[in-house]
Design an enzyme around this catalytic site. Structure first.
Site, PDB file in Angstrom:
ATOM      1  N   GLY A 239       0.761  -1.243   0.000  1.00 10.86           N
ATOM      2  CA  GLY A 239       0.000   0.000   0.000  1.00 10.86           C
ATOM      3  C   GLY A 239       0.787   1.285   0.000  1.00 10.86           C
ATOM      4  O   GLY A 239       0.207   2.366  -0.153  1.00 10.86           O
ATOM      5  N   GLU A 273       4.236  -6.526   1.861  1.00  4.12           N
ATOM      6  CA  GLU A 273       3.804  -6.889   0.504  1.00  4.12           C
ATOM      7  C   GLU A 273       3.771  -5.681  -0.421  1.00  4.12           C
ATOM      8  O   GLU A 273       2.736  -5.376  -1.026  1.00  4.12           O
ATOM      9  CB  GLU A 273       2.400  -7.510   0.558  1.00  4.12           C
ATOM     10  CG  GLU A 273       2.280  -8.757   1.398  1.00  4.12           C
ATOM     11  CD  GLU A 273       0.831  -9.251   1.510  1.00  4.12           C
ATOM     12  OE1 GLU A 273      -0.106  -8.495   1.199  1.00  4.12           O
ATOM     13  OE2 GLU A 273       0.648 -10.408   1.912  1.00  4.12           O
ATOM     14  N   PRO A 274       4.878  -4.971  -0.568  1.00  2.00           N
ATOM     15  CA  PRO A 274       4.835  -3.787  -1.429  1.00  2.00           C
ATOM     16  C   PRO A 274       4.785  -4.160  -2.906  1.00  2.00           C
ATOM     17  O   PRO A 274       5.427  -5.128  -3.326  1.00  2.00           O
ATOM     18  CB  PRO A 274       6.147  -3.069  -1.109  1.00  2.00           C
ATOM     19  CG  PRO A 274       7.069  -4.160  -0.655  1.00  2.00           C
ATOM     20  CD  PRO A 274       6.211  -5.201   0.006  1.00  2.00           C
ATOM     21  N   ARG A 276       3.398  -1.384  -5.717  1.00  2.00           N
ATOM     22  CA  ARG A 276       3.572  -0.096  -6.389  1.00  2.00           C
ATOM     23  C   ARG A 276       4.855   0.630  -5.957  1.00  2.00           C
ATOM     24  O   ARG A 276       5.547   1.227  -6.781  1.00  2.00           O
ATOM     25  CB  ARG A 276       2.365   0.787  -6.071  1.00  2.00           C
ATOM     26  CG  ARG A 276       2.312   2.057  -6.879  1.00  2.00           C
ATOM     27  CD  ARG A 276       1.221   2.997  -6.364  1.00  2.00           C
ATOM     28  NE  ARG A 276       0.006   2.365  -5.988  1.00  2.00           N
ATOM     29  CZ  ARG A 276      -1.106   2.325  -6.741  1.00  2.00           C
ATOM     30  NH1 ARG A 276      -1.102   2.893  -7.923  1.00  2.00           N
ATOM     31  NH2 ARG A 276      -2.194   1.741  -6.291  1.00  2.00           N
ATOM     32  N   ARG A 312      -5.541   2.961 -15.811  1.00  2.40           N
ATOM     33  CA  ARG A 312      -5.688   3.712 -14.552  1.00  2.40           C
ATOM     34  C   ARG A 312      -6.380   5.079 -14.715  1.00  2.40           C
ATOM     35  O   ARG A 312      -7.254   5.421 -13.930  1.00  2.40           O
ATOM     36  CB  ARG A 312      -4.333   3.869 -13.855  1.00  2.40           C
ATOM     37  CG  ARG A 312      -3.650   2.526 -13.551  1.00  2.40           C
ATOM     38  CD  ARG A 312      -2.458   2.651 -12.614  1.00  2.40           C
ATOM     39  NE  ARG A 312      -2.877   2.969 -11.268  1.00  2.40           N
ATOM     40  CZ  ARG A 312      -2.850   4.163 -10.750  1.00  2.40           C
ATOM     41  NH1 ARG A 312      -2.348   5.169 -11.440  1.00  2.40           N
ATOM     42  NH2 ARG A 312      -3.280   4.365  -9.532  1.00  2.40           N
ATOM     43  N   TYR A 316      -9.798   4.962 -12.620  1.00  3.73           N
ATOM     44  CA  TYR A 316      -9.771   5.646 -11.323  1.00  3.73           C
ATOM     45  C   TYR A 316      -9.673   7.167 -11.457  1.00  3.73           C
ATOM     46  O   TYR A 316      -9.590   7.866 -10.442  1.00  3.73           O
ATOM     47  CB  TYR A 316      -8.553   5.212 -10.499  1.00  3.73           C
ATOM     48  CG  TYR A 316      -8.281   3.726 -10.437  1.00  3.73           C
ATOM     49  CD1 TYR A 316      -9.131   2.870  -9.747  1.00  3.73           C
ATOM     50  CD2 TYR A 316      -7.152   3.192 -11.041  1.00  3.73           C
ATOM     51  CE1 TYR A 316      -8.856   1.508  -9.679  1.00  3.73           C
ATOM     52  CE2 TYR A 316      -6.880   1.840 -10.973  1.00  3.73           C
ATOM     53  CZ  TYR A 316      -7.739   1.006 -10.289  1.00  3.73           C
ATOM     54  OH  TYR A 316      -7.457  -0.332 -10.223  1.00  3.73           O
ATOM     55  N   CYS A 343     -12.479   3.237 -29.098  1.00  2.18           N
ATOM     56  CA  CYS A 343     -13.787   3.851 -29.340  1.00  2.18           C
ATOM     57  C   CYS A 343     -14.564   4.084 -28.061  1.00  2.18           C
ATOM     58  O   CYS A 343     -15.626   3.489 -27.845  1.00  2.18           O
ATOM     59  CB  CYS A 343     -14.579   2.969 -30.295  1.00  2.18           C
ATOM     60  SG  CYS A 343     -13.660   2.770 -31.806  1.00  2.18           S
ATOM     61  N   TYR A 372       0.544  -1.738 -12.079  1.00  6.94           N
ATOM     62  CA  TYR A 372      -0.849  -1.804 -12.527  1.00  6.94           C
ATOM     63  C   TYR A 372      -1.022  -1.189 -13.917  1.00  6.94           C
ATOM     64  O   TYR A 372      -2.045  -0.601 -14.233  1.00  6.94           O
ATOM     65  CB  TYR A 372      -1.779  -1.143 -11.483  1.00  6.94           C
ATOM     66  CG  TYR A 372      -1.548  -1.706 -10.097  1.00  6.94           C
ATOM     67  CD1 TYR A 372      -1.937  -3.005  -9.801  1.00  6.94           C
ATOM     68  CD2 TYR A 372      -0.890  -0.977  -9.107  1.00  6.94           C
ATOM     69  CE1 TYR A 372      -1.691  -3.556  -8.552  1.00  6.94           C
ATOM     70  CE2 TYR A 372      -0.646  -1.514  -7.851  1.00  6.94           C
ATOM     71  CZ  TYR A 372      -1.057  -2.813  -7.578  1.00  6.94           C
ATOM     72  OH  TYR A 372      -0.820  -3.345  -6.345  1.00  6.94           O
TER      73      TYR A 372
HETATM   74  N1  LLP Z   1      -1.218  -7.088  -0.683  1.00  8.83           N
HETATM   75  C1  LLP Z   1      -2.506  -7.266  -1.006  1.00  8.83           C
HETATM   76  C2  LLP Z   1      -3.299  -8.274  -0.291  1.00  8.83           C
HETATM   77  C3  LLP Z   1      -3.081  -6.509  -2.045  1.00  8.83           C
HETATM   78  O1  LLP Z   1      -4.357  -6.692  -2.352  1.00  8.83           O
HETATM   79  C4  LLP Z   1      -2.298  -5.539  -2.719  1.00  8.83           C
HETATM   80  C5  LLP Z   1      -2.876  -4.724  -3.787  1.00  8.83           C
HETATM   81  C6  LLP Z   1      -0.944  -5.397  -2.350  1.00  8.83           C
HETATM   82  C7  LLP Z   1      -0.447  -6.175  -1.322  1.00  8.83           C
HETATM   83  C8  LLP Z   1      -0.027  -4.426  -3.022  1.00  8.83           C
HETATM   84  O2  LLP Z   1      -0.430  -3.119  -2.860  1.00  8.83           O
HETATM   85  P1  LLP Z   1       0.548  -1.921  -3.321  1.00  8.83           P
HETATM   86  O3  LLP Z   1       1.775  -1.989  -2.474  1.00  8.83           O
HETATM   87  O4  LLP Z   1       0.873  -2.103  -4.753  1.00  8.83           O
HETATM   88  O5  LLP Z   1      -0.258  -0.700  -3.082  1.00  8.83           O
HETATM   89  N2  LLP Z   1      -5.114  -1.400  -9.545  1.00  8.83           N
HETATM   90  C9  LLP Z   1      -4.987  -0.409  -8.497  1.00  8.83           C
HETATM   91  C10 LLP Z   1      -4.291  -0.955  -7.281  1.00  8.83           C
HETATM   92  C11 LLP Z   1      -4.952  -2.193  -6.729  1.00  8.83           C
HETATM   93  C12 LLP Z   1      -4.258  -2.748  -5.519  1.00  8.83           C
HETATM   94  C13 LLP Z   1      -4.755  -4.108  -5.208  1.00  8.83           C
HETATM   95  N3  LLP Z   1      -4.111  -4.755  -4.102  1.00  8.83           N
HETATM   96  C14 LLP Z   1      -4.266   0.809  -9.060  1.00  8.83           C
HETATM   97  O6  LLP Z   1      -3.906   0.802 -10.240  1.00  8.83           O
HETATM   98  O7  LLP Z   1      -4.100   1.804  -8.368  1.00  8.83           O
END
Ligand code: LLP
Length: 416
Positions: A239, A273-274, A276, A312, A316, A343, A372
């Site tokens: 996150g 769990e990074p 992004r 994206r 969003y 289109c 993503y």
């Molecule tokens: N762990 C779990 C259980 C998750 O569901 C996610 C992302 C992550 C880790 C990794 O999160 P991050 O560190 O990347 O924020 N498609 C959306 C983002 C969806 C995230 C889904 N879960 C976007 O393009 O912003």
């Protein structure tokens, strides 16, 4: 921090001129900088180096095998959410004991596959899933290592679609109901309780939601221990946000410093769990202008890349910086909507951007597209998905070929 910079008015990925990549591999093209994502990985790792920590890179952010393989070589494990992501992860030869499996809808087939593969643990999201895993493990004459994803009812202060830790979201087990599920899991013969898991959302820029969630989770771990339920791992999820525009996300160090006091003295192994944070700024999407369309109220840069390559902005309303690959010193600025050929009016990458006057044939770069981007790409309008290239210093490697039209139709059958 990234390694996409102008040198003599041309945009480079590390030591490679992006013009050369576009010429050689064509557009639309995803370009990844290995140095950038490895540095980000090490930033997270170093921020937690004083604790026993496993960094499970979130495969969904960018699941290209070359990216996964570099992560594995750097020592990462993987956070997966499907049998498909398990398959990809195992292809790198990663130790399965570095894989954690989240998701609200794991199927029986996926659970069997994960048990057979010997992953570190499942992050269970419901009582029903607990029962299913116990039954499948029983049938396979084994035990499943598990954590439960707790929903701490915390607002991650991010886009509603990626805000996952509020009680009304489909994710995790309500913290008010969680003790009972741990107690019933303790009685199950084919379940080993290993830990507690949370993931409150994505693109979180402030440490405050994490502090709120972690302090609730830490209190919950104490409660579990009072019930003699052994907790070895604490998974804090992913996150961490990145800079798309003017955001000021916490650094990995700030995030770590904010969290550690709440878990000090618990003697827990930490999982992160990074996704992004590691790969977001390490990727760009390169497109070429097909037409410059001048309207009465708007100018459109119609490019050969669009919502099927990077959804994206359409999905969003996300902001991605768009910059020219070649700086034109003398050119006047103009306002443009940067759009694709698809289109739909929702097919845009950027709106009302002040850019140097552009011409057909010019290359554009959409920044911060590493996470993503390709992993959410589609074949809408029967468009082959983009090619992907990884740059490492002066070296560039095609890590995914552009799809062909034959491949797009290969699985379809006409009825005679
Ligand atoms: N762990 C779990 C259980 C998750 O569901 C996610 C992302 C992550 C880790 C990794 O999160 P991050 O560190 O990347 O924020 N498609 C959306 C983002 C969806 C995230 C889904 N879960 C976007 O393009 O912003």
């Amino acid at each position: 921090m990234d390694y996409f910079n102008y040198k003599k008015n041309k945009l480079f990925a590390e030591d490679v001129d992006i013009n050369i990549l576009a010429e050689k591999y064509g557009t639309p093209l995803y370009v990844y900088s290995k140095r950038t994502f490895l540095e980000h990985f090490h930033k997270v790792k170093n921020a937690f180096s004083d604790m026993e920590t496993l960094i499970c890179y979130s495969v969904k952010a960018n699941s290209n095998l070359a990216v996964l393989n570099e992560m594995k070589k750097a020592g990462a494990g993987f956070d997966i959410v499907s049998g498909g992501e398990l398959y990809r992860s195992l292809k790198t030869g990663v130790d399965p004991k570095k894989i954690v499996y989240a998701g609200v809808g794991k199927t029986a087939e996926e659970i069997r596959y994960a048990l057979k593969s010997g992953i570190l643990m499942f992050n269970i999201e419901s009582t029903e899933e607990l029962k299913a895993i116990n039954n499948i493990a029983k049938a396979m004459k084994t035990r499943a290592d598990v954590a439960f994803r707790i929903n701490p009812d915390v607002d991650a202060l991010t886009h509603a679609y990626v805000n996952t830790g509020k009680k009304e979201s489909k994710f995790g087990i309500d913290i008010m109901m969680a003790l009972n599920i741990y107690k019933s899991a303790k009685k199950l013969k084919h379940i080993n309780i290993k830990g507690v898991d949370m993931h409150i959302g994505s693109q979180i820029t402030s440490p405050i939601p994490y502090i709120n969630a972690v302090s609730k989770i830490a209190r919950f771990v104490s409660e579990l221990r009072r019930e003699n339920i052994n907790i070895e791992y604490l998974n804090l999820g992913g996150g961490l946000g990145v800079i798309y525009d003017e955001e000021k996300p916490s650094t990995a160090d700030v995030f770590a410093r904010a969290i550690k006091p709440h878990i000090a003295g618990f003697d827990l192994k930490i999982i992160l769990e990074p996704g992004r944070f590691i790969i977001g700024n390490a990727g760009v999407l390169i497109g070429r202008v097909t037409y410059v369309k001048k309207g009465r109220t708007k100018n459109f840069l119609i490019t050969d890349t669009g919502m099927n390559d990077l959804i994206r902005p359409s999905l969003y309303g996300s902001y991605h910086k768009v910059i020219p690959v070649n700086v034109k010193k003398s050119a006047d600025l103009d306002y443009y909507d940067v759009v694709g050929p698809i289109c739909e009016s929702g097919d845009f990458l950027a709106k009302d951007r002040h850019l140097p006057q552009m011409e057909a044939g010019d290359l554009i770069c959409v920044r911060t597209a590493g996470a993503y981007g390709m992993s959410m790409a589609s074949n809408y309008n029967t468009r082959p998905r983009a090619a992907e290239v990884m740059v490492d210093g002066a070296k560039h490697t095609l890590v995914r070929e552009r799809e062909t039209l034959e491949e797009l139709t290969a699985k379809e059958r006409m009825i005679k």
